[in-house]
Design a protein around this motif. Structure first.
Motif, PDB file in Angstrom:
ATOM      1  N   LEU A  18       0.878  -1.017  -0.136  1.00 51.01           N
ATOM      2  CA  LEU A  18      -0.211   0.010   0.179  1.00 51.01           C
ATOM      3  C   LEU A  18       0.957   1.008   0.200  1.00 51.01           C
ATOM      4  N   ASP A  19      -0.039   2.179   0.167  1.00 51.98           N
ATOM      5  CA  ASP A  19       0.600   3.558  -0.749  1.00 51.98           C
ATOM      6  C   ASP A  19       1.183   4.157   0.598  1.00 51.98           C
ATOM      7  N   SER A  20       0.692   3.318   1.744  1.00 53.17           N
ATOM      8  CA  SER A  20       0.992   3.967   3.664  1.00 53.17           C
ATOM      9  C   SER A  20       2.473   3.459   3.420  1.00 53.17           C
ATOM     10  N   GLY A  21       2.932   2.589   3.362  1.00 53.03           N
ATOM     11  CA  GLY A  21       4.164   1.783   3.575  1.00 53.03           C
ATOM     12  C   GLY A  21       4.154   0.507   3.931  1.00 53.03           C
ATOM     13  N   ALA A  22       2.918   0.113   3.854  1.00 57.24           N
ATOM     14  CA  ALA A  22       2.532  -1.704   4.867  1.00 57.24           C
ATOM     15  C   ALA A  22       2.148  -2.355   3.369  1.00 57.24           C
ATOM     16  N   ALA A  23       2.725  -3.846   3.846  1.00 53.55           N
ATOM     17  CA  ALA A  23       2.809  -4.891   3.125  1.00 53.55           C
ATOM     18  C   ALA A  23       1.228  -5.860   3.056  1.00 53.55           C
ATOM     19  N   LEU A  24       0.590  -6.550   2.344  1.00 50.79           N
ATOM     20  CA  LEU A  24      -0.916  -6.944   3.080  1.00 50.79           C
ATOM     21  C   LEU A  24      -0.632  -8.692   2.022  1.00 50.79           C
ATOM     22  N   PRO A  25       0.560  -9.681   2.116  1.00 52.63           N
ATOM     23  CA  PRO A  25       0.459 -10.603   1.078  1.00 52.63           C
ATOM     24  C   PRO A  25      -0.255 -11.681   1.967  1.00 52.63           C
ATOM     25  N   HIS A  26      -0.650 -12.454   1.057  1.00 51.93           N
ATOM     26  CA  HIS A  26      -1.753 -13.538   1.293  1.00 51.93           C
ATOM     27  C   HIS A  26      -2.136 -14.328   0.177  1.00 51.93           C
ATOM     28  N   ALA A  27      -2.492 -16.053   0.945  1.00 52.66           N
ATOM     29  CA  ALA A  27      -2.588 -17.178   0.172  1.00 52.66           C
ATOM     30  C   ALA A  27      -3.735 -17.134  -0.121  1.00 52.66           C
ATOM     31  N   VAL A  28      -3.879 -18.616  -0.906  1.00 58.84           N
ATOM     32  CA  VAL A  28      -5.054 -19.668  -1.294  1.00 58.84           C
ATOM     33  C   VAL A  28      -5.235 -20.165  -0.079  1.00 58.84           C
ATOM     34  N   PRO A  29      -6.676 -20.008   0.462  1.00 59.71           N
ATOM     35  CA  PRO A  29      -6.952 -20.434   1.558  1.00 59.71           C
ATOM     36  C   PRO A  29      -7.175 -21.974   2.189  1.00 59.71           C
ATOM     37  N   ASN A  30      -6.995 -22.858   0.956  1.00 61.04           N
ATOM     38  CA  ASN A  30      -6.900 -23.829   1.627  1.00 61.04           C
ATOM     39  C   ASN A  30      -5.740 -24.377   1.343  1.00 61.04           C
ATOM     40  N   THR A  31      -4.380 -23.385   1.672  1.00 59.49           N
ATOM     41  CA  THR A  31      -3.046 -23.591   2.527  1.00 59.49           C
ATOM     42  C   THR A  31      -2.550 -23.406   3.945  1.00 59.49           C
ATOM     43  N   VAL A  32      -4.426 -23.140   4.439  1.00 54.37           N
ATOM     44  CA  VAL A  32      -4.190 -22.060   5.658  1.00 54.37           C
ATOM     45  C   VAL A  32      -4.683 -23.347   6.691  1.00 54.37           C
ATOM     46  N   LYS A  33      -4.484 -23.820   7.373  1.00 53.05           N
ATOM     47  CA  LYS A  33      -4.989 -25.098   9.112  1.00 53.05           C
ATOM     48  C   LYS A  33      -6.104 -24.113   9.736  1.00 53.05           C
ATOM     49  N   SER A  34      -5.587 -22.895  10.194  1.00 48.56           N
ATOM     50  CA  SER A  34      -5.957 -22.376  10.938  1.00 48.56           C
ATOM     51  C   SER A  34      -5.364 -20.934  11.242  1.00 48.56           C
ATOM     52  N   LEU A  35      -6.818 -20.409  11.930  1.00 46.25           N
ATOM     53  CA  LEU A  35      -7.013 -18.520  12.042  1.00 46.25           C
ATOM     54  C   LEU A  35      -5.159 -17.723  12.546  1.00 46.25           C
ATOM     55  N   GLY A  36      -4.619 -17.270  12.143  1.00 46.54           N
ATOM     56  CA  GLY A  36      -3.800 -16.816  12.729  1.00 46.54           C
ATOM     57  C   GLY A  36      -3.242 -15.175  11.259  1.00 46.54           C
ATOM     58  N   ILE A  37      -2.534 -14.499  12.601  1.00 48.29           N
ATOM     59  CA  ILE A  37      -2.755 -12.590  11.620  1.00 48.29           C
ATOM     60  C   ILE A  37      -0.554 -12.692  12.082  1.00 48.29           C
ATOM     61  N   ALA A  38      -0.232 -12.475  11.699  1.00 46.16           N
ATOM     62  CA  ALA A  38       1.329 -12.216  12.070  1.00 46.16           C
ATOM     63  C   ALA A  38       1.769 -11.392  11.383  1.00 46.16           C
ATOM     64  N   PHE A  39       2.266 -10.154  12.363  1.00 48.55           N
ATOM     65  CA  PHE A  39       3.376  -8.976  12.013  1.00 48.55           C
ATOM     66  C   PHE A  39       4.579  -8.726  12.393  1.00 48.55           C
ATOM     67  N   LEU A  40       4.912  -8.208  11.624  1.00 46.09           N
ATOM     68  CA  LEU A  40       6.575  -8.342  10.917  1.00 46.09           C
ATOM     69  C   LEU A  40       6.774  -6.492  11.223  1.00 46.09           C
ATOM     70  N   ILE A  41       6.853  -6.080  12.109  1.00 48.16           N
ATOM     71  CA  ILE A  41       7.217  -3.938  12.057  1.00 48.16           C
ATOM     72  C   ILE A  41       8.461  -4.302  11.671  1.00 48.16           C
ATOM     73  N   LEU A  42       9.419  -3.543  10.892  1.00 47.68           N
ATOM     74  CA  LEU A  42      10.432  -3.471  10.763  1.00 47.68           C
ATOM     75  C   LEU A  42      11.989  -2.136  11.046  1.00 47.68           C
ATOM     76  N   LYS A  43      12.724  -2.597  11.707  1.00 51.02           N
ATOM     77  CA  LYS A  43      13.825  -1.640  12.113  1.00 51.02           C
ATOM     78  C   LYS A  43      13.828  -0.661  10.868  1.00 51.02           C
ATOM     79  N   LYS A  44      13.964  -0.784   9.707  1.00 52.35           N
ATOM     80  CA  LYS A  44      14.510  -0.455   8.747  1.00 52.35           C
ATOM     81  C   LYS A  44      13.361  -0.749   7.805  1.00 52.35           C
ATOM     82  N   PRO A  45      12.810   0.387   6.860  1.00 56.24           N
ATOM     83  CA  PRO A  45      12.519  -0.214   5.630  1.00 56.24           C
ATOM     84  C   PRO A  45      12.764  -1.185   4.485  1.00 56.24           C
TER      85      PRO A  45
END
Length: 643
Positions: free
Chosen positions: A557-584
């Motif tokens: 996004l233009d805001s400086g965040a990225a929202l990658p994603h995969a097809v749902p049939n590769t997911v076993k259970s709900l999970g949201i992972a955040f990576l806050i970087l020290k440098k962009p």
């Protein structure tokens, strides 16, 4: 002298101080060694002039002398360049176009040494060009390979023609759709004129209802096939007689036959049955022929399933389901056939769709994801954005309409034009009130949701306002669509709060990773996937799905965040992972400071919409992203979400 050297010298003549070679190398996308070689050539060429070219360690390069002497030297360099072939260009884009034409289209043997010497760049620069080309063409073809000496494409004829078509289409934009100058980089002008007459100027009955970007892609595909046939290279006829007869049935075969007859008559080029089969199949993939004429019961079920999935995601019943079903029945079979063949169609509205409706774009991708396994295809952003338009129009009918007030300041003769243009742009259920600036104070604004000022910069009012010009150009259209979405669409579809209820319930502090250092996008993605795998949230196919999605389209996004994603049939259970970087890290087109990887399995599709909305609200603007990056730890981050 080549064009890069002329431009380099002119640039240095205009600079007041030393310019580091590294800066120049980045600007011209060559190595510092190449820059210094260029300077040596330039120094020799202007040796009898009254200017001096100085090279100072750790400072850079500088041209010294009087302005009149610099002008004379610039003329000397320009005259030397005019005597040389125009084929050598300054930009990597020109190099890459010539290499694609030589290696892929013409099948000429090329070596790294030849190209390096011809373009006056290093072998590393040439290999970087090849890697750049392969990023575009290698999704559905083997790509150009190097053994350290020569460069070669080892795919079959279908793959070769698809690769060239993909490259030419991918490197154009809507402004170049009718530009012969762009096409002349690759094709003979006489062939361009012949195909242009068929696809653009005459607009025969077969193509009169086909969008310009579809016609352009078909024109390029046929140009490639014609150029290869002229060199004696043809598509091999498919071995399956049933498949052959099926592909040549209906309108597509008639169009292909007529087109080849016209080309053969004017250009004396012979085509084979294999060529005819290939073109007929491609015409079908662009909704010209059997695909447009009859849809099987299988597609009926697929379309219904997709609509149901979107209704579940949006938690609405879509009105006008019959029209939406008809549109998707017409669009999806051709889309799947295109993707199966590796054909690229660009949506000129992709950027606007992703920037103005990112949540709906993401949900459309999610709703369509089951097609990948069912039809063995890989969705890309352009194809998803076409379907997003259909869903946007349909879902927008759910929103309760509110009035739009159009206020005119003079230009009375243009009122009808502007009103008609606004009506064409905005949703059909919008209600309009019009007024002049003089009578504005008498208007009851109680039920007005948006004011459109024509030839007005501003109005003192509590109602959202957008100003447009009487000419209502592309910039005005973009402003109006954004204002309408902000004022009338988003408020009615939001949860009425800036809090993050679904994200708050779903976030796991153990999957929030703080101030990590990552050298690049690939390492950042692998880091998060490793953590999700260790937590048992995803299966072994998740990683490849993530990287495939990144290869096929942008997720930043233009805001400086990225929202990658995969097809749902590769997911076993709900999970949201955040990576806050020290440098962009550089993420395709922008620096990214926050990466959010949301995993939602099919069984929990009912929360996907609200979760995505929460995530977008959290990182959709740059100020919020900077605020999060400025926090010190996970506890502060959770406090922000939970407040």
């Amino acid at each position: 002298m080549n064009k890069r050297q002329v431009d380099l010298f002119n640039y240095l003549c205009g600079a007041k101080d030393y310019v580091p070679a590294k800066v120049l190398a980045q600007q011209y996308q060559v190595s510092s060694k190449t820059i210094y070689k260029d300077i040596d050539d330039i120094t020799e060429a202007v040796s009898e002039s009254n200017i001096q070219i100085q090279k100072k360690p750790r400072a850079g390069i500088k041209v010294s002398g009087k302005d009149k002497d610099k002008v004379k030297a610039m003329n000397i360099i320009a005259n030397l360049q005019e005597r040389q072939s125009d084929e050598i260009g300054t930009s990597p884009a020109e190099r890459r176009a010539v290499m694609v034409k030589a290696i892929l289209l013409q099948g000429r043997q090329q070596t790294l040494k030849q190209l390096s010497e011809h373009w006056l760049v290093s072998k590393t620069s040439i290999l970087n060009d090849i890697a750049w080309i392969n990023d575009i063409i290698a999704i559905n073809s083997p790509g150009i390979e190097s053994d350290g000496i020569s460069l070669e494409f080892k795919g079959n004829e279908e793959q070769r023609q698809t690769a060239v078509t993909t490259f030419v289409v991918d490197n154009t934009d809507v402004k170049l759709l009718s530009s012969d100058n762009y096409l002349k980089q690759f094709f003979d002008p006489k062939v361009i004129r012949t195909l242009s007459d068929y696809f653009v100027k005459n607009q025969t009955e077969w193509f009169e209802n086909v969008p310009a970007y579809y016609r352009f892609a078909l024109q390029i595909l046929t140009l490639v096939q014609t150029a290869r046939a002229a060199l004696g290279h043809h598509i091999q006829l498919r071995s399956s007689q049933n498949d052959y007869e099926t592909s040549l049935s209906g309108d597509s075969a008639e169009v292909a036959t007529n087109l080849f007859k016209a080309i053969s008559k004017q250009l004396q080029i012979t085509f084979t049955q294999g060529d005819l089969d290939w073109l007929a199949r491609n015409l079908s993939a662009y909704r010209i022929g059997p695909i447009a004429n009859g849809i099987s019961a299988q597609w009926e079920a697929t379309v219904q399933e997709m609509i149901t999935r979107m209704e579940s995601l949006q938690e609405v019943k879509i009105p006008g389901r019959k029209l939406l079903r008809h549109q998707l029945m017409f669009h999806l079979p051709a889309m799947v056939l295109r993707l199966q063949k590796g054909l690229i169609v660009r949506n000129p509205l992709l950027g606007d769709i992703k920037s103005q409706y990112p949540e709906l774009f993401g949900m459309t991708w999610y709703a369509m994801s089951f097609l990948e396994d069912r039809y063995r295809i890989e969705l890309n952003d352009d194809e998803v954005s076409f379907v997003t338009i259909y869903f946007h129009i349909a879902i927008n009918q759910v929103i309760t309409s509110r009035n739009v007030l159009i206020v005119f300041n003079q230009h009375g003769e243009l009122r009808d034009y502007v009103k008609s243009q606004i009506r064409m742009l905005l949703p059909q259920n919008t209600k309009y009130t019009t007024a002049s600036l003089g009578s504005f104070s008498q208007i009851d604004l109680t039920r007005i949701g948006l004011i459109v000022g024509v030839n007005l910069k501003s109005l003192i009012t509590s109602v959202p306002f957008v100003g447009i010009s009487p000419l209502f150009d592309a910039n005005d259209q973009t402003k109006l669509m954004k204002a309408y979405a902000d004022a009338l669409v988003k408020p009615q579809s939001s949860q009425g709060t800036v809090h993050f209820p679904i994200l708050r319930r779903s976030i796991d502090p153990a999957l929030v990773f703080w101030k990590e250092r990552m050298p690049n996008k690939q390492d950042a993605l692998n880091f998060l996937v490793d953590r999700l795998e260790a937590a048992g949230k995803v299966n072994t196919e998740f990683r490849s799905s993530i990287f495939r999605r990144e290869r096929l389209g942008t997720t930043e996004l233009d805001s400086g965040a990225a929202l990658p994603h995969a097809v749902p049939n590769t997911v076993k259970s709900l999970g949201i992972a955040f990576l806050i970087l020290k440098k962009p890290v550089h993420w395709n087109s922008i620096p990214v400071s926050i990466v959010v990887l949301a995993c939602v399995p099919e069984a929990q599709v009912n929360i996907y919409r609200d979760l995505v909305m929460d995530i977008y609200r959290l990182v959709q603007n740059r100020q919020m992203v900077q605020m999060i990056v400025g926090l010190n730890n996970t506890d502060q981050f959770l406090d922000l979400i939970n407040q």
